[in-house]
Design a protein around this motif. Structure first.
Motif, mmCIF file in Angstrom:
data_model
loop_
_atom_site.group_PDB
_atom_site.id
_atom_site.type_symbol
_atom_site.label_atom_id
_atom_site.label_comp_id
_atom_site.label_asym_id
_atom_site.label_seq_id
_atom_site.Cartn_x
_atom_site.Cartn_y
_atom_site.Cartn_z
ATOM 1 N N ALA A 161 -5.417 6.272 6.556
ATOM 2 C CA ALA A 161 -5.814 7.655 6.293
ATOM 3 C C ALA A 161 -5.372 8.073 4.889
ATOM 4 C CB ALA A 161 -5.220 8.589 7.341
ATOM 5 N N ILE A 162 -4.192 7.669 4.488
ATOM 6 C CA ILE A 162 -3.688 7.985 3.154
ATOM 7 C C ILE A 162 -4.539 7.299 2.085
ATOM 8 C CG2 ILE A 162 -1.733 7.641 1.584
ATOM 9 C CD1 ILE A 162 0.069 8.051 4.125
ATOM 10 N N LYS A 163 -4.893 6.050 2.340
ATOM 11 C CA LYS A 163 -5.670 5.288 1.360
ATOM 12 C C LYS A 163 -7.055 5.891 1.154
ATOM 13 C CE LYS A 163 -7.536 0.814 0.241
ATOM 14 N NZ LYS A 163 -7.606 -0.592 0.537
ATOM 15 N N ILE A 164 -7.723 6.304 2.227
ATOM 16 C CA ILE A 164 -9.106 6.788 2.071
ATOM 17 C C ILE A 164 -9.152 8.219 1.525
ATOM 18 C CG2 ILE A 164 -10.041 5.224 3.792
ATOM 19 C CD1 ILE A 164 -10.166 7.536 5.749
ATOM 20 N N LYS A 165 -8.025 8.905 1.467
ATOM 21 C CA LYS A 165 -7.992 10.257 0.897
ATOM 22 C C LYS A 165 -8.025 10.240 -0.629
ATOM 23 C CE LYS A 165 -5.716 12.781 4.584
ATOM 24 N NZ LYS A 165 -4.533 13.542 4.975
ATOM 25 N N ARG A 171 -0.152 -0.142 15.273
ATOM 26 C CA ARG A 171 -1.426 0.578 15.184
ATOM 27 C C ARG A 171 -1.236 1.954 14.567
ATOM 28 N NH1 ARG A 171 -3.467 4.411 18.011
ATOM 29 N NH2 ARG A 171 -1.911 4.235 19.657
ATOM 30 N N ARG A 172 -0.214 2.680 15.009
ATOM 31 C CA ARG A 172 0.041 4.022 14.467
ATOM 32 C C ARG A 172 0.351 3.972 12.977
ATOM 33 N NH1 ARG A 172 4.317 6.752 18.625
ATOM 34 N NH2 ARG A 172 3.297 6.167 20.553
ATOM 35 N N ILE A 173 1.183 3.022 12.581
ATOM 36 C CA ILE A 173 1.567 2.891 11.169
ATOM 37 C C ILE A 173 0.334 2.591 10.324
ATOM 38 C CG2 ILE A 173 2.868 1.485 9.517
ATOM 39 C CD1 ILE A 173 4.946 1.095 11.869
ATOM 40 N N LEU A 174 -0.482 1.656 10.773
ATOM 41 C CA LEU A 174 -1.676 1.287 10.011
ATOM 42 C C LEU A 174 -2.691 2.424 9.945
ATOM 43 C CD1 LEU A 174 -2.110 -2.387 11.205
ATOM 44 C CD2 LEU A 174 -1.414 -1.605 8.932
ATOM 45 N N GLN A 175 -2.806 3.210 10.999
ATOM 46 C CA GLN A 175 -3.722 4.356 10.972
ATOM 47 C C GLN A 175 -3.290 5.360 9.913
ATOM 48 O OE1 GLN A 175 -3.687 5.698 15.063
ATOM 49 N NE2 GLN A 175 -5.701 4.814 15.435
ATOM 50 N N ILE A 176 -1.998 5.627 9.816
ATOM 51 C CA ILE A 176 -1.492 6.568 8.813
ATOM 52 C C ILE A 176 -1.732 6.025 7.412
ATOM 53 C CG2 ILE A 176 0.599 7.642 7.886
ATOM 54 C CD1 ILE A 176 -0.554 8.862 10.536
ATOM 55 N N LEU A 177 -1.417 4.766 7.197
ATOM 56 C CA LEU A 177 -1.612 4.176 5.860
ATOM 57 C C LEU A 177 -3.089 4.164 5.480
ATOM 58 C CD1 LEU A 177 0.986 1.278 5.987
ATOM 59 C CD2 LEU A 177 1.138 3.409 4.680
ATOM 60 N N LEU A 199 0.830 -1.205 0.000
ATOM 61 C CA LEU A 199 0.000 0.000 0.000
ATOM 62 C C LEU A 199 0.864 1.254 0.000
ATOM 63 C CD1 LEU A 199 -2.666 1.522 0.222
ATOM 64 C CD2 LEU A 199 -2.560 1.164 2.695
ATOM 65 N N ARG A 200 1.899 1.276 0.846
ATOM 66 C CA ARG A 200 2.782 2.441 0.924
ATOM 67 C C ARG A 200 3.443 2.707 -0.421
ATOM 68 N NH1 ARG A 200 7.975 3.092 1.116
ATOM 69 N NH2 ARG A 200 8.463 0.933 1.587
ATOM 70 N N MET A 201 3.905 1.668 -1.065
ATOM 71 C CA MET A 201 4.578 1.826 -2.359
ATOM 72 C C MET A 201 3.598 2.251 -3.442
ATOM 73 S SD MET A 201 7.359 -1.237 -2.144
ATOM 74 C CE MET A 201 8.272 -0.711 -3.568
ATOM 75 N N ALA A 202 2.366 1.749 -3.388
ATOM 76 C CA ALA A 202 1.353 2.131 -4.376
ATOM 77 C C ALA A 202 1.015 3.621 -4.267
ATOM 78 C CB ALA A 202 0.091 1.291 -4.192
ATOM 79 N N GLU A 203 1.124 4.167 -3.058
ATOM 80 C CA GLU A 203 0.830 5.583 -2.831
ATOM 81 C C GLU A 203 2.070 6.468 -3.006
ATOM 82 O OE1 GLU A 203 -2.145 6.874 -2.328
ATOM 83 O OE2 GLU A 203 -3.140 4.927 -2.326
ATOM 84 N N ASN A 204 3.197 5.865 -3.365
ATOM 85 C CA ASN A 204 4.471 6.588 -3.564
ATOM 86 C C ASN A 204 4.877 7.395 -2.332
ATOM 87 O OD1 ASN A 204 4.998 5.693 -6.217
ATOM 88 N ND2 ASN A 204 3.496 7.160 -6.982
ATOM 89 N N ILE A 205 4.830 6.749 -1.194
ATOM 90 C CA ILE A 205 5.203 7.380 0.062
ATOM 91 C C ILE A 205 6.433 6.668 0.605
ATOM 92 C CG2 ILE A 205 4.458 7.875 2.419
ATOM 93 C CD1 ILE A 205 1.597 7.797 1.303
ATOM 94 N N THR A 206 7.379 7.435 1.121
ATOM 95 C CA THR A 206 8.598 6.838 1.662
ATOM 96 C C THR A 206 8.363 6.335 3.087
ATOM 97 O OG1 THR A 206 9.439 8.893 2.616
ATOM 98 C CG2 THR A 206 10.023 8.425 0.310
#
Length: 87
Positions: free
Chosen positions: A82-86, A74-80, A37-44
């Motif tokens: 939030a990025i996905k639903i934006k 939990r924190r990492i997954l919350q950020i990912l 997911l992180r790579m698909a969103e081009n986030i480091t």
């Protein structure tokens, strides 16, 4: 494919040993899905770490399915999420 082997003694004194093997594909593990997911969103990893308030090394540990405190996961997954639903 990842195989996890569990050994346990059951019926102590009776001489019985039970062994079970569980296998998981790499793609089914949470850390791998988070990395994808992180790579698909081009986030480091650094960007996720900064937003989650965790060390960048923790992102790498999580993505490789290594032990990490549950709060960090939990924190990492919350950020990912939030990025996905934006999108």
């Amino acid at each position: 494919m990842l195989a996890i082997l569990f050994h346990g003694l059951y019926g102590i004194g009776k001489g019985r040993i039970m062994t079970a093997v569980l296998t998981f594909t790499r793609e089914s593990l949470l850390g791998f899905k988070a990395r994808k997911l992180r790579m698909a969103e081009n986030i480091t990893q650094q960007e996720v770490a900064d937003k989650a308030g965790v060390p960048v090394e923790s992102i790498d540990l999580f993505e490789h399915n290594l032990p990490l405190p549950l709060d960090y996961k939990r924190r990492i997954l919350q950020i990912l999420w939030a990025i996905k639903i934006k999108r």
